[in-house]
Design an enzyme around this catalytic site. Structure first.
Site, short mmCIF file in Angstrom:
data_model
loop_
_atom_site.label_atom_id
_atom_site.label_comp_id
_atom_site.label_asym_id
_atom_site.label_seq_id
_atom_site.Cartn_x
_atom_site.Cartn_y
_atom_site.Cartn_z
N TYR A 142 -66.69 100.96 34.49
CA TYR A 142 -67.14 102.34 34.28
C TYR A 142 -68.51 102.39 33.61
O TYR A 142 -69.25 103.36 33.78
CB TYR A 142 -66.15 103.10 33.40
CG TYR A 142 -65.07 103.83 34.17
CD1 TYR A 142 -64.23 103.15 35.04
CD2 TYR A 142 -64.88 105.19 34.00
CE1 TYR A 142 -63.24 103.81 35.73
CE2 TYR A 142 -63.89 105.87 34.69
CZ TYR A 142 -63.07 105.17 35.55
OH TYR A 142 -62.09 105.83 36.22
N LYS A 192 -56.82 90.88 37.12
CA LYS A 192 -56.89 90.10 38.37
C LYS A 192 -57.53 88.76 38.03
O LYS A 192 -58.63 88.43 38.48
CB LYS A 192 -57.71 90.85 39.43
CG LYS A 192 -57.00 92.04 40.03
CD LYS A 192 -55.98 91.65 41.10
CE LYS A 192 -56.67 91.16 42.37
NZ LYS A 192 -55.67 90.70 43.38
N ASP A 224 -52.44 94.20 41.11
CA ASP A 224 -51.87 94.67 42.39
C ASP A 224 -50.36 94.49 42.39
O ASP A 224 -49.61 95.39 42.80
CB ASP A 224 -52.53 93.96 43.59
CG ASP A 224 -52.49 92.44 43.49
OD1 ASP A 224 -52.23 91.91 42.39
OD2 ASP A 224 -52.71 91.78 44.53
N ASP A 248 -57.02 103.39 35.21
CA ASP A 248 -57.19 104.69 35.87
C ASP A 248 -56.21 104.80 37.04
O ASP A 248 -55.50 105.80 37.18
CB ASP A 248 -58.65 104.81 36.35
CG ASP A 248 -58.94 106.16 36.97
OD1 ASP A 248 -58.49 107.18 36.41
OD2 ASP A 248 -59.61 106.21 38.01
N ASP A 252 -52.29 106.91 37.13
CA ASP A 252 -51.97 107.97 38.10
C ASP A 252 -50.67 107.62 38.83
O ASP A 252 -49.83 108.48 39.06
CB ASP A 252 -53.10 108.14 39.13
CG ASP A 252 -54.06 109.26 38.75
OD1 ASP A 252 -54.16 109.56 37.55
OD2 ASP A 252 -54.70 109.83 39.66
C1 IPM Z 1 -59.03 110.11 34.17
C2 IPM Z 1 -59.97 110.70 35.18
C3 IPM Z 1 -61.38 110.35 34.76
C4 IPM Z 1 -61.55 108.86 34.86
C5 IPM Z 1 -62.49 111.09 35.51
C6 IPM Z 1 -62.31 112.59 35.45
C7 IPM Z 1 -63.86 110.71 35.01
O1 IPM Z 1 -59.65 110.25 36.45
O2 IPM Z 1 -59.14 110.44 32.98
O3 IPM Z 1 -58.16 109.32 34.57
O4 IPM Z 1 -61.84 108.31 35.96
O5 IPM Z 1 -61.40 108.19 33.85
MG MG Z 2 -57.86 109.11 36.55
#
Ligand code: IPM
Ligand code: MG
Length: 367
Positions: A142, A192, A224, A248, A252
């Protein structure tokens, strides 16, 4: 004694709507639990861009550094998609994370009993799920340099750099071990190491830190395979520690196991300040949801539970955090559902404000 300070950054989209419900909860703690906060509000993301031409004004950044905790709603929206990268709403959030040095991002994925049917996985796979992902938040691909899009020969090349120093890995590993000590004492580290040197170093440093935590069972997984195991049998995990980009993605994935993104809070923590509290920012995992903005459909629970995390991690009020979490659980058990949680027969959705009010009633009932 002065009250602890809370800086509220509602942001864009549904951010202001869900934050309005959190304000009710904050007021309730002041009135009923003698836990008052000095609350101030400011702009972030597209809202800040509209007002100041930047997604985070320097004054706001300075106020965030001073605050005992920051509470953020959401940033972004289609209106800002065409903006230059440097002023996109997301840059406001990334700047807060980086300059406050919030290196440990705690993302719990907890499945509420009342909602186990909402998962796309079978109920027995997710019922009772309670895992915590610790995502490194201020380094890795990032932020690594060099980055950019350059010309090489007659074509363009996009570049990002995955880079981790030993100390960056060490400090986030420590946060994860400390959390594991307060939970089921199981930690799985994901990278990884089979393809990336940064992954090899990650594994080495986490293994070194583990010597100081003999009571925690440490395991390692390629990220993975970790994704696969998270969907196969997520209850094998307690705490997971991983880098910024894998975190990230995996968070999710873990969020969706629980059925709704509208339920999940997060805490981003840095080093202790002079008053002993960690630098901290709390935000729901969900985004700004432009498709439902302004319709009273948003689920305020993720944002409310983010305030519960603030009570626990910034203000040493674990019992009050549990009270709030239980209030949310009670409301769900009663069958109240916002529009993101529909599907059960005969259930009519409640609005964002009705959900917030129901949580306040459940808090009242807890006294
Ligand atoms: C998260 C989001 C952020 C990230 C974005 C909005 C920059 O996806 O907080 O997971 O990628 O970290
Ligand atoms: Mg995210």
């Amino acid at each position: 004694m002065t009250n602890p300070s809370l800086l509220i950054l509602p942001g864009d989209g549904i951010g202001p709507e869900v934050m309005a419900e959190v304000r009710k909860v904050i007021d309730w703690y002041g009135a009923r639990r003698d836990l008052a906060f000095d609350v101030s509000e400011d702009l972030v993301g597209g809202a800040a861009y509209d007002a100041h031409g930047t997604p985070l004004h320097d004054d706001t950044m300075a106020r965030a550094q001073e605050a005992d905790a920051v509470l953020l709603g959401a940033v972004g929206g289609p209106k800002y998609d065409a903006l230059d990268f440097s002023v996109k709403p997301e840059r406001g959030l990334l700047r807060l994370r980086k300059e406050m040095d919030l290196f440990a991002n705690l993302r719990p994925a907890q499945c509420f009993d009342a909602l186990a049917d909402f998962s796309s996985l079978k109920k027995d796979v997710v019922a009772g799920l309670d895992i915590m992902i610790v995502r490194e938040l201020t380094s890795g691909v990032y932020f690594g340099e060099p980055r950019g899009i350059i010309e090489e020969g007659n074509e363009r090349v996009g570049i990002n750099t995955q880079r981790y120093t030993e100390s960056e890995i060490d400090r986030v590993a420590r946060s994860a071990f400390e959390l594991a000590m307060r939970r089921d004492r199981k930690l799985c580290s994901m990278e990884k190491a089979n393809v990336m040197e940064s992954g090899v170093l990650w594994r080495e440093v986490v293994t070194e830190v583990a010597r100081e935590y003999p009571d925690v069972a440490l395991s390692h997984m390629y990220a993975d395979a970790g994704a696969m195991q998270l969907t196969r049998w997520p209850k094998q995990f307690d705490v997971i520690v991983t880098d910024n980009l894998f975190g990230d993605l995996l968070s999710d994935l873990a969020a969706m196991l629980t059925g709704s993104l509208g339920m999940l809070p997060s805490a981003s923590l840095g080093a202790p300040m002079a008053n002993g509290r960690p630098k901290a920012l709390y935000e729901p995992v969900h985004g700004s949801a432009p498709d439902i903005t302004g319709q009273g459909k948003a689920n305020p629970i993720a944002c409310i539970l983010s305030f519960a995390m603030a009570l626990r991690y910034s203000f040493d009020q674990g019992d009050e955090a549990t009270r709030l979490e239980k209030a949310v659980e009670a409301v769900l058990a009663k069958g109240l559902r916002t529009a993101d949680l529909l599907g059960e027969e005969g259930v009519q959705p409640v609005s964002t404000t009705e959900m917030g009010d129901a949580v306040i009633s459940a808090l009242d009932a807890s006294l």
